[in-house]
Design a protein around this motif. Structure first.
Motif: not given
Ligand SMILES: [Mg+2]
Ligand SMILES: [Zn+2]
Ligand SMILES: [Zn+2]
Ligand SMILES: [Zn+2]
Lengths: 84, 880
Positions: B456-462
């Protein structure tokens, strides 16, 4: 190549194959509490099986060298290869 | 409840016309559905005998209301038979292996014996098309056979040459085919692998079409009161209309041409009714232009019945939202928005012991306004399984009625266990059990150290969240899938949860070389987890106590750790100076004290972290998790101690470096030109096994590659550890020196499939170059850096090179996704039995010892079952 000219069993990459006796097979089935057809299979025309003269319904013991376990045994029942 | 039954066998066969008529409750003859009053036409597609969907009406077959009527099949009598698209290959095979006159199998008994062997040894082998030679003579009646041609989707024809030597193409109508297949003897069919008792081949040509019950094609009523019919109903309407017209024309003795046209049209409608995505057949469309979803489309693909409704479906007690990071949480926690926690619940059985507690929850009702309030409840379930929705009106009465035997759906509260998941779920760490922390805001929060297993990363991941509803489920989640159980990956026997990005930069900055902190600084660094006593200060100067950075880091280490290794910043010097290493990359930890070395990716990183791995092996998962929690917090404090940022001027070099870079590149250009000249003069010596062109290309690539690397070295000399990008590259936090080279020095050669760019115009890549120009700029060498900016041609080449990467990843993900699905489908039900054998559900043995050695790879040390090195290091306390 014909298996008569060259025995695959002698190749370093081919693990040991032996045909098991009746008693050995019975012990094996008892040890794992399985029926005959719960064993893994191997085809009757497998080059290694042909070399050691295994027949359909024989059980073959295969002993491999394993990196982690040293020697690893497995057992396979010879079955006829279905055509095509 | 009916008692469970064992499935004895499943039989696959074809429906015969007789069977279809037998199971039909009504012959359907009208294409219309409802009359003007909205009442179904008798013998229409919505006939009340086929079942009911409208509430209030009763089924005319079974007399039940809509909720209880299972629906009943009807049927349509087709004017002429049509081919079933799903069986065209079977039909083709049968036409090719059977005689056109007598319909016997085109093999003599001797030939059959040759293929199948003696009668008693025959098992599953069947005769295939290949066993019958084309255009032979029938061994039974002596008729000459013709070539049978098949054209997608449903056209069959015979081809032969007549006495004038002309090719004749004779179309076989479904009626022709049907009469041929009808005559194939049962015995011949058995040789072909067909069981004639359940599947006579002529049944693949449809004479009677079953009409599915209305329950599987319900009409819906739109807001404006209009009825909208299901796609299947639309298609059935078409079939009945054409069938009707066909019959009328047939009865009126219409010309052959018209009959053939109508027959083909009927074939088209029946084909698209079965499958609307057949090759060579334009899909039937809705009035709006949308292709109709017919029978096969309902079953096939990701959203089809199998993958969409049976293997996977939408579930209750689940939530989904965007994720964001929170390094102050434990890795085993997950932050949950209050709105979600209020909506989701856990059933609590009321007992004499908890009744007061539960009653308070019921009284509280479904409204919980803030994090500090205790949880309420959403539903109460009475002993007779009736659900009561709790709200202001009901909660007080329910609270009074509450007694043991009731169940109450309690809202989530802190420390509840939930399953947390991110797609694609490629390995078991994609679903892990976390403990809830209620939070404000609208996102799920997680410690960035658990990003690697979820990818996961935090660029819009759900991400998704599931709440286990039973004690067993919670126990399993806790004991099998908790984050703590998954720190060590079974993939490589190392930690998959660990420091990333800023965790690594932070600890690198904190621990690099020797630094001293006074008491205030020391305490501020470790105040997140204060030790009972500060260790003895490392030095005292002018009466002021100082602690070294290594001492600060050692405070979070387990006490008896002994490790010696080289960190990722080690340059693999020929003679290692060990403790006196200039890069401070010789890590020595003795008795839980960091003596020398810098902490970076190889110490605490996910995948590589040595300290992490050793801590878990020696002290268990809890201590390992504690260590991760501690160092994520320490690293954040550490990185904030000096501050860490990157700006455009961090890519700046000085004049001398720019001059050197220019000179280096100029020299490379001259070198390339020289080599091209040698080639053009025919003086080039080809390399073994290569053509002249290949040799030249390789030389040019090599020269340009070296020139690019040289600019990197020049840039690297200027940019030291004061540069953030260098810190990140050296510590292994993110990026590499190549990235830095491309930013500050030279981007270098752009490649497509590992070669210089050659595509484009005739003899040149772009009209900006001369034809036949073999020079570096004409084939995608980008001399500029990202900082200096690209020329238009360079920019274009860069886009070409960049696109290749994008296409590659797109292709790879779809391919590996399919591979993964097949592998999972093959392996999903295997399990390791108590005797360590790997077995199928039927008890069949796959492996006699799990993995041949019976070891759990997640308990091994990076693949070795026994960590000999670690044991020795612990005893000797020095490098082994
Ligand atoms: Mg992402
Ligand atoms: Zn009914
Ligand atoms: Zn014949
Ligand atoms: Zn070194």
């Amino acid at each position: 190549m014909d298996t008569k000219d060259f025995s695959v069993i002698e190749h370093v990459m081919v693990p040991e194959h032996h045909v098991m006796t009746r008693e050995e097979v019975d012990d094996l089935l008892l040890k794992y509490k399985i029926s005959y057809d719960q064993l893994p299979k191997i085809y009757h025309d497998d080059p290694a099986v042909k070399t050691i003269d295994g027949k359909v319904n024989d059980v073959i013991r295969i002993v491999r060298n394993s990196q982690t376990a040293g020697r690893a045994e497995s057992f396979r029942m010879v079955v006829k290869r279905p055509k095509k | 409840m009916p008692s469970p039954k064992r499935v004895g066998k499943i039989e696959f066969g074809l429906l015969s016309p007789k069977e279809i008529r037998k199971m039909s409750v009504r012959k359907i003859i009208w294409a219309d559905t409802y009359d003007d009053d909205g009442f179904p036409y008798p013998q229409g597609l919505m006939d009340l005998h086929l079942g009911v969907i409208d509430p209030g009406l009763r089924c005319k077959t079974c007399g039940n209301k809509a909720s209880d009527c299972p629906g009943h099949f009807g049927h349509i009598e087709l004017a002429k038979p049509v081919t079933h698209v799903g069986y065209t290959r079977l039909i083709r095979k049968l036409l090719r292996v059977s005689c056109r006159e007598c319909s016997r199998l085109l093999l003599s008994p001797e030939e059959i014996y040759k293929v199948l062997g003696p009668e008693e040894e025959r098992n599953t082998d069947v005769i295939t098309e290949k066993d019958v030679k084309k255009e032979r003579i029938c061994p039974h009646c002596g008729a000459q056979q013709n070539k049978v041609n098949f054209e997608k989707p449903t056209t069959f024809s015979e081809i032969w040459t007549d006495e004038n030597g002309r090719k004749v193409d004779h179309k076989l109508t479904p009626a022709d085919i049907r009469s041929r297949l009808e005559k194939i003897p049962d015995e011949d069919l058995r040789h072909l692998g067909i069981n004639p008792d359940v599947a006579r081949p002529e049944w693949t040509l449809i004479t009677v079409l079953p009409v599915p019950p209305v329950t599987m094609r319900p009409s819906i009523i739109l807001e404006n009161g209009q009825r909208s019919e299901d796609d299947l109903t639309h298609k059935l309407v078409d079939i009945i209309r054409i069938n009707q017209r066909f019959k009328e024309n047939q009865d009126a003795g219409a010309p052959q041409l018209i009959i053939e046209d109508l027959w083909e049209l009927l074939q088209y409608h029946v084909t698209t009714y079965m499958d609307n995505e057949v090759a060579g057949c334009p899909p039937a469309r809705h009035r709006s232009g949308r292709p109709l979803k017919t029978i096969s489309q309902r079953l096939k693909g990701k959203d089809g019945r199998f993958r969409g409704s049976l293997s996977g479906k939408r579930v209750n007690f689940s939530g989904r939202t965007v994720i964001s990071p929170d390094p102050n949480m434990s890795i085993g926690q997950v932050g949950i928005p209050l709105a979600i926690a209020n909506e989701m619940s856990v059933p609590i059985r009321v007992t004499p012991f908890n009744i007061e507690e539960v009653r308070a929850m019921v009284l509280k009702g479904p409204v919980r306004g803030s994090l500090t309030e205790p949880c309420g409840a959403n539903y109460a379930i009475r002993p007779d399984n009736r659900r009561v929705r709790l709200n202001e009106l009901t909660c007080e009465t329910v609270a009074e009625q509450l007694e043991p035997g009731w169940t109450v759906d309690r809202q989530l509260r802190n420390n509840d266990i939930v399953l947390f998941n991110r797609q694609p779920s490629l390995h078991r760490m994609s679903i892990m059990a976390h403990r809830i922390v209620l939070m404000n805001g609208r996102t799920f929060r997680l410690n960035p150290a658990v990003c690697p297993p979820y990818n996961a990363d935090f660029d819009g991941d759900e991400m998704n969240l599931h709440v286990p509803q039973t004690e067993e489920a919670r126990a399993e989640a806790h004991m099998l899938c908790s984050v703590y159980n998954n720190i060590l990956s079974p993939r490589f026997g190392g930690p998959i949860i660990g420091g990333i990005h800023d965790h690594i930069s932070g600890l690198f900055l904190l621990t690099h070389t020797l630094r001293w902190f006074d008491k205030e600084e020391t305490v501020s660094l470790i105040k997140f987890n204060p030790p009972e006593h500060l260790p003895k200060p490392g030095k005292v100067e002018n009466g002021i106590e100082y602690w070294s950075n290594k001492q600060v880091f050692s405070m979070i280490l387990a006490d008896d750790l002994n490790l010696v290794y080289r960190s990722s910043s080690c340059k693999d010097c020929e003679v290692c100076k060990k403790g006196d290493c200039e890069q401070d990359s010789y890590v020595q930890i003795a008795n839980g004290q960091l003596l020398t070395g810098t902490i970076d990716k190889k110490s605490i990183g996910a995948f590589k972290g040595n300290i992490l791995q050793r801590t878990i092996r020696q002290h268990g998962q809890e201590r390992g998790a504690q260590f991760i929690d501690d160092f994520t917090k320490l690293s954040v404090r550490g990185i904030m101690f000096d501050g860490f940022s990157f700006g455009i001027d961090d890519e700046d070099l000085s004049k001398t470096e720019y001059k050197q870079i220019d000179e280096g590149l100029d020299e490379a250009m001259r070198d390339v030109k020289r080599r091209i000249q040698i080639y053009e003069e025919g003086q080039l010596e080809p390399m073994p096994g290569r053509t002249l062109e290949e040799t030249l290309e390789m030389q040019i690539m090599q020269v340009l590659g070296k020139a690019r690397d040289k600019t990197g070295e020049i840039a690297g000399r200027h940019l030291g550890l004061s540069n953030s990008a260098v810190v990140m590259a050296v510590s292994g936090a993110r990026g590499s020196m190549l990235n830095l080279t491309q930013m500050a020095g030279c981007i270098g050669q752009q490649a497509v499939r590992g070669e210089r760019i050659t595509r484009g115009y005739e003899d040149r890549t772009l009209p900006h170059f001369k034809r036949g120009d073999r020079g570096a700029p004409a084939h995608g060498f980008v001399r500029n850096s990202y900082k200096s900016g690209l020329t238009p041609t360079e920019f274009f080449f860069h886009a070409i090179g960049g696109r290749e990467g994008l296409v590659d990843t797109a292709v790879r993900t779809s391919q590996s996704g399919y591979l993964q699905r097949r592998m999972i489908n093959a392996l999903q039900d295997l399990k390791v039995a108590y005797d360590m054998t790997v077995r199928t559900t039927g008890g069949r043995i796959i492996q006699f010892q799990y993995g041949e050695d019976g070891t759990d790879p997640s308990k091994a040390c990076f693949g070795d079952p026994v960590d000999v090195r670690g044991v020795l290091e612990n005893v000797l306390k020095e490098e082994v």
